[in-house]
Design a protein around this motif. Sequence first.
Motif, mmCIF file in Angstrom:
data_model
loop_
_atom_site.group_PDB
_atom_site.id
_atom_site.type_symbol
_atom_site.label_atom_id
_atom_site.label_comp_id
_atom_site.label_asym_id
_atom_site.label_seq_id
_atom_site.Cartn_x
_atom_site.Cartn_y
_atom_site.Cartn_z
ATOM 1 N N HIS A 152 96.440 -101.322 26.766
ATOM 2 C CA HIS A 152 96.049 -101.760 25.340
ATOM 3 C C HIS A 152 96.109 -100.753 24.449
ATOM 4 C CE1 HIS A 152 95.501 -105.980 26.197
ATOM 5 N NE2 HIS A 152 94.660 -105.551 27.330
ATOM 6 N N LEU A 153 95.633 -99.482 24.633
ATOM 7 C CA LEU A 153 95.927 -98.333 23.677
ATOM 8 C C LEU A 153 97.273 -97.822 23.288
ATOM 9 C CD1 LEU A 153 93.962 -96.582 21.993
ATOM 10 C CD2 LEU A 153 94.149 -94.773 23.597
ATOM 11 N N GLU A 154 98.035 -97.958 24.629
ATOM 12 C CA GLU A 154 99.735 -97.481 24.526
ATOM 13 C C GLU A 154 100.175 -98.598 23.609
ATOM 14 O OE1 GLU A 154 103.437 -96.409 27.504
ATOM 15 O OE2 GLU A 154 101.350 -97.570 27.944
ATOM 16 N N VAL A 155 99.811 -99.906 23.618
ATOM 17 C CA VAL A 155 100.328 -101.042 22.555
ATOM 18 C C VAL A 155 100.095 -100.611 21.124
ATOM 19 C CG1 VAL A 155 100.126 -103.494 21.868
ATOM 20 C CG2 VAL A 155 100.532 -102.672 24.273
ATOM 21 N N VAL A 156 98.778 -100.242 20.980
ATOM 22 C CA VAL A 156 98.225 -99.663 19.574
ATOM 23 C C VAL A 156 99.149 -98.479 19.076
ATOM 24 C CG1 VAL A 156 96.321 -98.707 18.354
ATOM 25 C CG2 VAL A 156 96.010 -100.442 20.025
ATOM 26 N N ALA A 157 99.251 -97.530 20.100
ATOM 27 C CA ALA A 157 100.341 -96.601 19.666
ATOM 28 C C ALA A 157 101.665 -96.732 19.177
ATOM 29 C CB ALA A 157 100.188 -95.293 20.806
ATOM 30 N N ARG A 158 102.316 -97.835 19.995
ATOM 31 C CA ARG A 158 103.593 -98.147 19.744
ATOM 32 C C ARG A 158 103.812 -98.991 18.298
ATOM 33 N NH1 ARG A 158 105.436 -100.285 25.845
ATOM 34 N NH2 ARG A 158 105.661 -98.040 26.645
ATOM 35 N N ARG A 159 102.580 -99.653 18.146
ATOM 36 C CA ARG A 159 102.800 -100.438 16.896
ATOM 37 C C ARG A 159 102.557 -99.443 15.739
ATOM 38 N NH1 ARG A 159 98.366 -105.395 18.040
ATOM 39 N NH2 ARG A 159 99.853 -106.786 19.603
ATOM 40 N N ALA A 160 101.837 -98.434 15.876
ATOM 41 C CA ALA A 160 101.718 -97.337 14.664
ATOM 42 C C ALA A 160 102.811 -96.441 14.547
ATOM 43 C CB ALA A 160 100.219 -96.572 14.847
ATOM 44 N N GLY A 161 103.770 -96.795 15.748
ATOM 45 C CA GLY A 161 104.998 -95.763 15.297
ATOM 46 C C GLY A 161 104.808 -94.352 16.105
ATOM 47 N N ALA A 162 103.990 -94.299 16.896
ATOM 48 C CA ALA A 162 103.399 -92.924 17.449
ATOM 49 C C ALA A 162 103.562 -93.276 19.098
ATOM 50 C CB ALA A 162 102.045 -92.636 17.034
ATOM 51 N N GLY A 163 104.305 -94.095 19.588
ATOM 52 C CA GLY A 163 104.528 -94.311 21.089
ATOM 53 C C GLY A 163 104.586 -92.827 21.675
ATOM 54 N N GLU A 164 105.404 -92.018 21.102
ATOM 55 C CA GLU A 164 105.857 -90.794 21.857
ATOM 56 C C GLU A 164 104.816 -89.704 21.982
ATOM 57 O OE1 GLU A 164 106.144 -90.018 17.345
ATOM 58 O OE2 GLU A 164 106.711 -91.796 19.040
ATOM 59 N N THR A 165 103.619 -90.020 21.422
ATOM 60 C CA THR A 165 102.587 -89.003 21.114
ATOM 61 C C THR A 165 101.518 -89.541 22.156
ATOM 62 O OG1 THR A 165 101.161 -90.115 19.446
ATOM 63 C CG2 THR A 165 102.670 -88.413 18.794
ATOM 64 N N TYR A 166 101.832 -90.628 22.799
ATOM 65 C CA TYR A 166 100.610 -91.387 23.727
ATOM 66 C C TYR A 166 100.956 -90.412 25.107
ATOM 67 C CZ TYR A 166 98.528 -94.307 27.229
ATOM 68 O OH TYR A 166 97.641 -94.856 28.141
ATOM 69 N N GLY A 167 99.718 -90.279 25.710
ATOM 70 C CA GLY A 167 99.666 -89.997 27.089
ATOM 71 C C GLY A 167 98.299 -89.603 27.786
ATOM 72 N N PRO A 168 98.242 -89.245 28.955
ATOM 73 C CA PRO A 168 97.095 -89.168 29.646
ATOM 74 C C PRO A 168 96.267 -87.786 29.261
ATOM 75 C CG PRO A 168 99.001 -88.374 31.019
ATOM 76 C CD PRO A 168 99.507 -89.089 29.851
#
Length: 712
Positions: A152-168
């Motif tokens: 769900h946090l990855e979904v939030v990151a993509r909605r914010a336009g920051a999906g490329e910064t998401y990671g473990p």
Amino acid sequence: MSSQSRAGASDGGAVDVIVVGSGFGGAVAALRLSEQGRKVLVLEQGRRHTRDDFAVARRDPRRYLWMPGIGLRGFFSQRVLSHVGIIGGVGVGGGSIVWAGVLLEPKDAFFTDPAWPSVPDGWRAGLTEHYRTAARMLGRATAPIKGPMDEHLEVVARRAGAGETYGPTPMAIHFGEEGVTVPDPFFGGEGPERTGCVMCGGCLVGCPYGSKNTLDLNYLWLAQRRGAQVRPDSRVVSVAALDAGGYEVELADGERLRAGEVVLAAGVLGTVELLFRSRENGGLPNVSERLGVGVRTNSEAITAVLADDVDVDLTRGPTISSEFYPDERTHVTQNRYVGGWHMRLQLGPLVDGADPRRRRREALRALASRPALQLRTMFARNFIRRLSVFTVMQDVENEIRLVFDRSPVRPWRRVLRSRAVEGLQAPSYLPQANAVARSFAESIGGRPLNLLLESIGGKSITAHVLGGASMGTDAADGVIDTDHQVFGHPGLYVVDGSAIPANVGVNPSSPSRRWPNGSRHATPCVVHPANRPHSRTPPRRTHDDTGHRRAAAIDTRTAATIPDAARRRAPGRRHVPGRLRRTGRAAGRRAPRHRARWDAPVVRQAVRRRRKRREPPRRRGRHPARGAAHAGRARTVVARRPSRDRRVVRIERAGAVALGPRRVPPRRRRDPPRSHLRGCSGITDRGVTVHARARRLTGRTGPVVSRPAPPT
């Protein structure tokens, strides 16, 4: 070590270096000094907690909370100042006990912040090697699983336009094979056995399995094998420089220890408070006036989401396992909080607004308009399994100042208090934090929440407080130099988060420093800027020359001071200084006799005793303002009747007349509960009418003297 410090060490005999605090700074200093053959003593005010303690603490507040004033000696501390609430850990291992295990490195902007004093080659180049050392010692790894909360946090990151910064998130946890205990996997068999992480989500309340790499399993473990001593339950109250060199450390129980060098690593609150107190009592007179300046909260805000599905379980995994950057200056991590039972009472409706007063009104309005919704949140079934908490941090500049001033609750004590810095207030609201909570709630289906201390209290809540004894080029610019040595006190060092002069912007876990040893290329020493307080201010007590605590003097036109015998209190009782407040005719306006009013600590204690024993009321004495003719006699106003009873009660010292009881018929009607001051009649120059309670208060003895009370 300087020759001056070595001379001091020889006087102490037992140890060369005393380390105050066993958190990140203290543990690393203990190991590196022990490796050099020094005799090291680590003093820790908390207990040595076992794995069983951590397991019980998840359901028992008495084993969880650190509140020694009321007998709770757990490991979780939360100290609330005027502008900030600070979370920490207390015990052997310091802040690593309640640490989520995050091992992140700050961005380059942190190392180039103008608050840092200049060093050759810059801070980034000088610290790179030490970051690698910290990662190796603390067992840096990433979680091998991705749970529902991470998705769900990855979904939030993509909605914010920051999906490329998401990671473990890199963690200091031994994952290994889940639940399987193996010999030491980190130090070639020299360390303790370790158990693979069971993904319970309870890192913030201590690890009962030995999977999280807390300091007692690495730095402190190795330091003790090299001869370092760790003494729990040892609270340091002051440090004093010795004329012959070296330092003397005083403990709360009165014990005094000496060493050639002292390392302060008691966390920001503990170290700053200890330096303040030592400078005030003359032990460390040369500490810079910059002490307490430049304290930062890491620009942090905390939000949460409670899922609507009562059967969902989001707790599988370590506490923090994923992260992303919604913008260039903001960092977000999710948190599982198994064992965080207190969060039920600390969460409320999500409210926007940068103005703290307006936000407070909106939060209170939301609570008042929908109280049933708040109650459903507080008493929700499977609350912890459904809860997701978000830590949002920025590298934006903010600042508060710590001062050593009188407590607003107990003014006879001096404690750390916070002061706002105009234009640089620590934020209690970050719009990015509320946006993350709303987006996550929409993704999972739940209710977004704020911390009530942030929305209603207007306070910034953080576990990553920094600064207060920061580095500088000289004493006019900072408290310590780039070798962590306190200006004006050679051999005294500060190696915790209070030395950091800038906001990190992420969970600060391993900013490294060089251990001062006469060379700028000495053994590296890791410092954790989120280390927690380990030293608290003891009660300040003043005594008269007879050994008794002094009472506050009462000085008016009709009353002098409380007699010496009346000041004597039972051992262990706290003295509350009081003063005489007067209204009515003595204050410059006409009023009935019963409107003259007095108040003193002795009075309040007498009232409590009399109410408890239900003693009968007493007849009023003469109005105190009418006794000015008896100028030769010292008078003490001890108690009064409230205006509803229309009585004034007084004790006067009348020569050598002894005090004694008198009998008064009981009234049919009990005095109302709000009767403020009951318990004693008085002695005047014309007669004696005193209850036995007055004799106990004044401590006088003798035969009973009973005469008629004077007319009023």
